[in-house]
Scaffold this motif. Structure first.
Motif, short mmCIF file in Angstrom:
data_model
loop_
_atom_site.label_atom_id
_atom_site.label_comp_id
_atom_site.label_asym_id
_atom_site.label_seq_id
_atom_site.Cartn_x
_atom_site.Cartn_y
_atom_site.Cartn_z
N ARG A 13 12.14 6.65 -34.48
CA ARG A 13 13.13 5.31 -34.53
C ARG A 13 14.15 5.42 -33.39
O ARG A 13 14.28 4.38 -32.61
CB ARG A 13 13.66 5.16 -35.95
CG ARG A 13 12.82 4.43 -36.84
CD ARG A 13 12.30 2.96 -36.39
NE ARG A 13 13.53 2.25 -36.29
CZ ARG A 13 13.65 1.02 -35.58
NH1 ARG A 13 12.35 0.98 -34.54
NH2 ARG A 13 14.58 0.51 -35.40
N LEU A 14 14.59 6.78 -33.30
CA LEU A 14 15.56 6.84 -32.11
C LEU A 14 14.97 6.58 -30.69
O LEU A 14 15.46 6.12 -29.92
CB LEU A 14 16.33 8.27 -32.20
CG LEU A 14 17.10 8.40 -33.36
CD1 LEU A 14 17.60 9.91 -33.67
CD2 LEU A 14 18.44 7.55 -33.52
N SER A 15 13.62 7.24 -30.56
CA SER A 15 12.80 7.29 -29.40
C SER A 15 12.83 5.69 -28.90
O SER A 15 12.76 4.98 -27.92
CB SER A 15 11.70 7.98 -29.38
OG SER A 15 11.99 9.26 -29.39
N GLN A 16 12.29 4.87 -30.15
CA GLN A 16 12.00 3.41 -30.04
C GLN A 16 13.21 2.93 -29.53
O GLN A 16 12.88 1.73 -28.67
CB GLN A 16 11.21 2.81 -31.32
CG GLN A 16 9.88 3.38 -31.71
CD GLN A 16 9.55 2.83 -32.89
OE1 GLN A 16 10.29 2.65 -33.75
NE2 GLN A 16 8.20 2.95 -32.99
N LEU A 17 14.23 3.22 -30.03
CA LEU A 17 15.65 2.30 -29.76
C LEU A 17 16.04 2.63 -28.38
O LEU A 17 16.50 1.74 -27.57
CB LEU A 17 16.76 2.85 -30.68
CG LEU A 17 16.64 2.21 -32.24
CD1 LEU A 17 17.88 2.98 -32.81
CD2 LEU A 17 16.56 0.68 -32.23
N ALA A 18 15.65 3.70 -27.90
CA ALA A 18 16.02 4.19 -26.46
C ALA A 18 14.84 3.43 -25.46
O ALA A 18 15.49 2.88 -24.38
CB ALA A 18 15.94 5.60 -26.43
N ALA A 50 5.17 10.84 -31.16
CA ALA A 50 6.44 11.13 -30.68
C ALA A 50 6.78 11.72 -29.46
O ALA A 50 7.77 11.14 -28.80
CB ALA A 50 6.86 12.20 -31.67
N ASP A 51 6.04 12.34 -29.07
CA ASP A 51 5.82 12.96 -27.66
C ASP A 51 5.82 11.84 -26.50
O ASP A 51 6.43 11.73 -25.66
CB ASP A 51 4.83 14.09 -27.21
CG ASP A 51 5.27 15.36 -28.23
OD1 ASP A 51 6.40 15.62 -28.54
OD2 ASP A 51 4.24 16.15 -28.33
N ALA A 52 4.45 10.90 -26.97
CA ALA A 52 4.37 9.83 -25.91
C ALA A 52 5.48 8.75 -26.01
O ALA A 52 5.64 8.40 -24.75
CB ALA A 52 2.91 9.20 -26.62
N THR A 53 6.06 8.73 -27.14
CA THR A 53 7.10 7.82 -27.05
C THR A 53 8.55 8.25 -26.35
O THR A 53 8.96 7.60 -25.31
CB THR A 53 7.85 7.44 -28.31
OG1 THR A 53 6.66 7.12 -29.24
CG2 THR A 53 8.92 6.43 -28.65
N ASN A 54 8.69 9.28 -26.42
CA ASN A 54 9.92 10.02 -25.69
C ASN A 54 9.50 9.94 -24.18
O ASN A 54 10.36 9.55 -23.16
CB ASN A 54 9.99 11.43 -26.26
CG ASN A 54 11.38 12.11 -25.56
OD1 ASN A 54 12.45 11.53 -25.36
ND2 ASN A 54 11.26 13.22 -25.17
N GLN A 55 8.40 10.54 -23.83
CA GLN A 55 8.05 10.59 -22.28
C GLN A 55 7.83 9.29 -21.86
O GLN A 55 8.46 9.15 -20.56
CB GLN A 55 6.54 11.40 -22.30
CG GLN A 55 6.77 12.81 -22.75
CD GLN A 55 5.54 13.46 -22.86
OE1 GLN A 55 4.29 12.81 -22.90
NE2 GLN A 55 5.21 14.85 -23.28
N PHE A 56 7.26 8.42 -22.42
CA PHE A 56 7.12 6.97 -21.91
C PHE A 56 8.53 6.21 -21.68
O PHE A 56 8.55 5.73 -20.66
CB PHE A 56 6.20 6.14 -22.87
CG PHE A 56 6.02 4.81 -22.00
CD1 PHE A 56 4.68 4.82 -21.64
CD2 PHE A 56 6.68 3.79 -21.84
CE1 PHE A 56 4.00 3.57 -20.92
CE2 PHE A 56 6.17 2.61 -21.44
CZ PHE A 56 4.87 2.42 -21.01
#
Length: 220
Positions: free
Chosen positions: A28-33, A63-69
């Protein structure tokens, strides 16, 4: 005995709930970012769909894909590129990585160098021949082919600062066309069953997150 069983079950429930909650909170934090790197809800939806596709096709944990993207999109959008172009860049690099036997660590390094390219607004030898070339076999020669140049001319253009970010995007499109289907096939091989299992478990955690989040946060 019943009391002991109840205690063990409770501990197990708390442990699972806490693990799922930590995973879901990170997502969720990565999605908000990620939402801060787009302008519209349609672009955000397209980014989420891109991440799901990358994770499924190229065995990248969600989780990695979201952060990297998110990081890649932030750097690319600052130079006028769209979510769709960022998706193509990520897919091309991920496909080449898996097709050439790379692992998650190598992909992360390749994407970090790509973020630097987008942030600088130009392609430099440090990233192409260094960080990416060290992790992706033949990257320099393939970049030259994608650009319609000899390796000698490409090296000269790099020295003169004449290689554009648009050339890098064309390079990743070339990689996707060359390695995309083969990479997807490799991802389905029996040898990658453990990786697919991890993705499935991550999907389960992601689905269970909204249900267990408030309880897990309380436990935490």
């Amino acid at each position: 005995g019943l009391v002991g069983l109840a205690v063990d079950l409770t501990k197990g429930f708390i442990g699972v709930t806490t693990e799922v909650t930590k995973f879901y909170n990170a997502i969720r934090l990565s999605q908000l970012a990620l939402a801060n790197t787009v302008d519209t809800s349609e672009e955000l939806k397209a980014a989420f769909n891109a991440i799901e596709g990358i994770s499924d096709d190229f065995l990248v944990p969600v989780a990695d894909a979201t952060n990297q993207f998110t990081k890649l999109n932030a750097a690319a959008r600052a130079n006028g590129f769209t979510v769709q172009e960022v998706e193509k860049v990520y897919k091309g690099l991920a496909a080449a990585n898996i097709a050439l036997g790379g692992d998650a660590s190598k992909l992360n390094g390749i994407l970090l160098a790509t973020q630097q390219i987008f942030s600088k607004g130009s392609v430099q030898s440090e990233e192409l021949k260094g960080q990416i070339g060290e992790r992706l076999a033949g990257a320099f020669a393939k970049f030259a082919t994608a650009s319609g140049k000899s390796t000698k001319q490409l090296a000269k253009d790099l020295e003169l600062g004449k290689v554009r970010v648009e050339d890098f995007v064309d390079f990743t499109d070339y990689l996707l066309k060359e390695y995309g289907e083969n990479a997807k096939r490799i991802a389905t091989e029996p040898e990658n069953a453990a990786a697919r299992l991890k993705l499935a478990l991550d999907d389960l955690k992601k689905a269970a997150g909204p249900i267990l989040q408030s309880i897990g946060n309380a436990f935490t």
